[in-house]
Design a protein around this motif. Structure first.
Motif, PDB file in Angstrom:
ATOM      1  N   ARG A 114       0.855  -1.193   0.000  1.00  0.00           N
ATOM      2  CA  ARG A 114       0.000   0.000   0.000  1.00  0.00           C
ATOM      3  C   ARG A 114       0.886   1.237   0.000  1.00  0.00           C
ATOM      4  O   ARG A 114       1.590   1.501   0.971  1.00  0.00           O
ATOM      5  CB  ARG A 114      -0.917   0.016   1.213  1.00  0.00           C
ATOM      6  CG  ARG A 114      -1.954   1.148   1.150  1.00  0.00           C
ATOM      7  CD  ARG A 114      -3.151   0.805   1.973  1.00  0.00           C
ATOM      8  NE  ARG A 114      -4.224   1.772   1.862  1.00  0.00           N
ATOM      9  CZ  ARG A 114      -5.481   1.441   1.718  1.00  0.00           C
ATOM     10  NH1 ARG A 114      -5.822   0.165   1.603  1.00  0.00           N
ATOM     11  NH2 ARG A 114      -6.409   2.359   1.671  1.00  0.00           N
ATOM     12  N   ALA A 116       2.199   5.028   0.382  1.00  0.00           N
ATOM     13  CA  ALA A 116       1.834   6.134   1.258  1.00  0.00           C
ATOM     14  C   ALA A 116       1.217   7.254   0.420  1.00  0.00           C
ATOM     15  O   ALA A 116       1.796   7.662  -0.591  1.00  0.00           O
ATOM     16  CB  ALA A 116       3.066   6.647   1.988  1.00  0.00           C
ATOM     17  N   ASP A 153      -4.339   4.512   5.415  1.00  0.00           N
ATOM     18  CA  ASP A 153      -3.494   5.428   4.654  1.00  0.00           C
ATOM     19  C   ASP A 153      -2.712   6.373   5.565  1.00  0.00           C
ATOM     20  O   ASP A 153      -1.556   6.715   5.267  1.00  0.00           O
ATOM     21  CB  ASP A 153      -4.348   6.232   3.671  1.00  0.00           C
ATOM     22  CG  ASP A 153      -4.754   5.410   2.460  1.00  0.00           C
ATOM     23  OD1 ASP A 153      -4.150   4.341   2.240  1.00  0.00           O
ATOM     24  OD2 ASP A 153      -5.679   5.819   1.732  1.00  0.00           O
ATOM     25  N   GLN A 155      -1.661   5.659   8.598  1.00  0.00           N
ATOM     26  CA  GLN A 155      -0.563   4.853   9.140  1.00  0.00           C
ATOM     27  C   GLN A 155       0.541   4.661   8.107  1.00  0.00           C
ATOM     28  O   GLN A 155       1.727   4.748   8.423  1.00  0.00           O
ATOM     29  CB  GLN A 155      -1.108   3.501   9.592  1.00  0.00           C
ATOM     30  CG  GLN A 155      -2.018   3.573  10.805  1.00  0.00           C
ATOM     31  CD  GLN A 155      -2.690   2.247  11.110  1.00  0.00           C
ATOM     32  OE1 GLN A 155      -2.799   1.372  10.246  1.00  0.00           O
ATOM     33  NE2 GLN A 155      -3.170   2.094  12.335  1.00  0.00           N
ATOM     34  N   ALA A 156       0.138   4.419   6.856  1.00  0.00           N
ATOM     35  CA  ALA A 156       1.125   4.258   5.791  1.00  0.00           C
ATOM     36  C   ALA A 156       1.913   5.544   5.577  1.00  0.00           C
ATOM     37  O   ALA A 156       3.125   5.506   5.280  1.00  0.00           O
ATOM     38  CB  ALA A 156       0.433   3.845   4.488  1.00  0.00           C
ATOM     39  N   ALA A 157       1.271   6.695   5.737  1.00  0.00           N
ATOM     40  CA  ALA A 157       1.955   7.977   5.568  1.00  0.00           C
ATOM     41  C   ALA A 157       3.027   8.176   6.623  1.00  0.00           C
ATOM     42  O   ALA A 157       4.115   8.697   6.333  1.00  0.00           O
ATOM     43  CB  ALA A 157       0.939   9.115   5.617  1.00  0.00           C
ATOM     44  N   GLY A 160       5.894   5.823   5.730  1.00  0.00           N
ATOM     45  CA  GLY A 160       6.557   6.142   4.480  1.00  0.00           C
ATOM     46  C   GLY A 160       7.196   7.509   4.433  1.00  0.00           C
ATOM     47  O   GLY A 160       7.799   7.866   3.401  1.00  0.00           O
ATOM     48  N   ALA A 161       7.086   8.285   5.511  1.00  0.00           N
ATOM     49  CA  ALA A 161       7.657   9.634   5.505  1.00  0.00           C
ATOM     50  C   ALA A 161       9.182   9.566   5.419  1.00  0.00           C
ATOM     51  O   ALA A 161       9.829   8.835   6.173  1.00  0.00           O
ATOM     52  CB  ALA A 161       7.236  10.389   6.758  1.00  0.00           C
ATOM     53  N   ARG A 167       7.237  13.328   8.715  1.00  0.00           N
ATOM     54  CA  ARG A 167       6.735  12.337   9.671  1.00  0.00           C
ATOM     55  C   ARG A 167       5.889  13.007  10.752  1.00  0.00           C
ATOM     56  O   ARG A 167       4.857  12.478  11.179  1.00  0.00           O
ATOM     57  CB  ARG A 167       7.915  11.573  10.287  1.00  0.00           C
ATOM     58  CG  ARG A 167       7.484  10.372  11.133  1.00  0.00           C
ATOM     59  CD  ARG A 167       8.662   9.510  11.529  1.00  0.00           C
ATOM     60  NE  ARG A 167       9.269   8.862  10.355  1.00  0.00           N
ATOM     61  CZ  ARG A 167      10.440   9.205   9.836  1.00  0.00           C
ATOM     62  NH1 ARG A 167      11.151  10.168  10.396  1.00  0.00           N
ATOM     63  NH2 ARG A 167      10.893   8.590   8.767  1.00  0.00           N
ATOM     64  N   ALA A 170       2.563  13.811   9.213  1.00  0.00           N
ATOM     65  CA  ALA A 170       1.785  12.577   9.059  1.00  0.00           C
ATOM     66  C   ALA A 170       1.234  12.105  10.400  1.00  0.00           C
ATOM     67  O   ALA A 170       0.086  11.640  10.487  1.00  0.00           O
ATOM     68  CB  ALA A 170       2.648  11.493   8.424  1.00  0.00           C
TER      69      ALA A 170
END
Length: 415
Positions: A114, A116, A153, A155-157, A160-161, A167, A170
């Protein structure tokens, strides 16, 4: 934890335990004083003592339900010793989208494949979710459809930061998504999940070092502690959050932070009203009113609803929590519900107005106000314990049974 009513050979070990003894066992198990339990159901500590010592008998169903909800009892049989009557039909059902939201919260991590999402896009989706929540008569249905994707999404952000500043941004967004989830989870049979999301919102906001998301998370945590009967914890969170926000009121987004500061001032007043501290409650309300006067005309906070329009609704709540029905009705007549743009918040205000009229002995008017709450946002009244209890009380009234029965059918209260 429920009593184990079956002993060896099927004998009922607790069949003869009086209601008062059961009530005291559940109260002490939850760590509540008589004063706290009484406040949660709108009665005095001496009333609770009278129940526990047997001077008063088992209360009628509406009060019994309030006690069960305050004690987190799942079945009335745990208090009465009688046949099983699950509390869930009276306290709000589990929404059909609850399993999907629970799965998103419980997921160990977002799927590895998935990607980010871009932070501006995630921010835009979150703003859109708040707007949709305020506009919808069935806001749990709307949020339940949006939250699984938003949680995953966000959490993925965070994961993925690439840069620390990204971060932090996010994490602030993830904290606010968790706060949004609390509006979906509240008053459903998912208390453990609600607390986990509540705590995650605070922790993630702290990691983001973001006063706005922390203020929102603290505002919701105060309500969670107060509804659980832990007023000292509610006060501690309020005091800490007010101090933290106060140090940032000179920031560029001071209107946003001032509104959160004002919303927390009211929450402190709400808690004081639960304690029966009239002076402190109205002083905090006045402080919040002074804060809202410093905000631009038309300002409406997208999370807390803090605004000029909502202060009248807050005044009704203070009066109701102080058990002053006459003052509650006076404040209800002054407050203009139609000026509150949020449909769920408008419905909740109608429910508070109904509580005031019920306290003042105006049961028919209270039921009419509940009908108006249903017209504004059916899901709000369906999950509101006060509303459901008032409808249940109406069902036991010969004069108002037909009026209450029509509402019960729409809201889902067993007639």
């Amino acid at each position: 934890m429920a009593f184990d009513d079956t002993g060896e050979g099927g004998a009922s070990a607790f069949a003869e335990v009086p209601f008062g003894t059961r009530l005291k066992l559940h109260r002490t198990r939850r760590g509540l004083t008589r004063e706290v339990l009484g406040g949660l159901v709108g009665r005095s500590a001496s009333w609770v003592k009278a129940l526990e010592t047997g001077r008063l008998g088992t209360p009628r169903l509406p009060l019994l339900l309030r006690l069960a909800q305050a004690l987190r009892v799942r079945d009335l049989a745990e208090l009465t010793g009688a046949g099983s009557i699950p509390v869930e039909p009276f306290s709000g059902p589990g929404h059909r989208r609850l399993p999907a939201v629970r799965a998103a919260v419980n997921a160990f991590a977002p799927p590895a494949d998935r990607p980010a999402p871009p932070l501006p896009l995630l921010h835009s989706r979150l703003r859109g979710a708040w707007l949709a929540r305020h506009a919808a008569p069935d806001h749990r249905e709307v949020l339940g459809a949006l939250l699984p994707g938003l949680i995953t999404d966000a959490q993925a952000a965070v994961l993925g930061a690439a840069k620390e500043c990204e971060r932090r941004t996010a994490r602030a967004l993830l904290s606010e998504v968790y706060s949004l989830a609390q509006f979906f989870l509240a008053y459903q049979p998912a208390q453990n999940l609600l607390w986990r999301v509540c705590e995650s919102a605070v922790v993630t906001a702290r990691e983001a070092d973001d006063p706005r998301s922390l203020g929102i998370a603290a505002w919701l945590m105060v309500q969670a502690h107060r509804d659980a009967g832990d007023w000292d914890a509610a006060d501690a969170v309020t005091a800490g959050a007010l101090e933290h926000l106060g140090a940032h009121l000179a920031d560029a987004d001071s209107d946003e932070l001032l509104s959160l500061w004002g919303a927390l001032q009211f929450e402190a007043g709400h808690t004081a009203a639960r304690r029966g501290e009239s002076g402190a409650a109205w002083h905090r309300w006045d402080t919040a009113l002074r804060a809202v006067a410093r905000l631009p005309d038309g300002f409406y906070h997208p999370v807390t609803s803090f605004s000029r329009a909502v202060m009248g609704a807050h005044a009704v709540t203070v009066a109701v929590e102080l058990r002053n029905g006459g003052e509650g009705v006076r404040q209800a007549l002054r407050a203009q519900a139609h000026t509150i743009p949020s449909r769920p918040r408008r419905a909740r205000h109608r429910i508070e107005q109904a509580r005031a009229h019920r306290l003042d002995g105006r049961e028919g008017e209270a039921l009419e106000l509940l009908a108006q709450a249903h017209a504004a946002a059916p899901e709000t009244i369906r999950y509101n314990g006060h509303a459901r209890a008032m409808i249940a009380e109406g069902l036991s009234s010969r004069e108002y049974r037909a009026q209450a029965a029509a509402l019960a059918d729409r809201v889902g209260v067993p007639a």
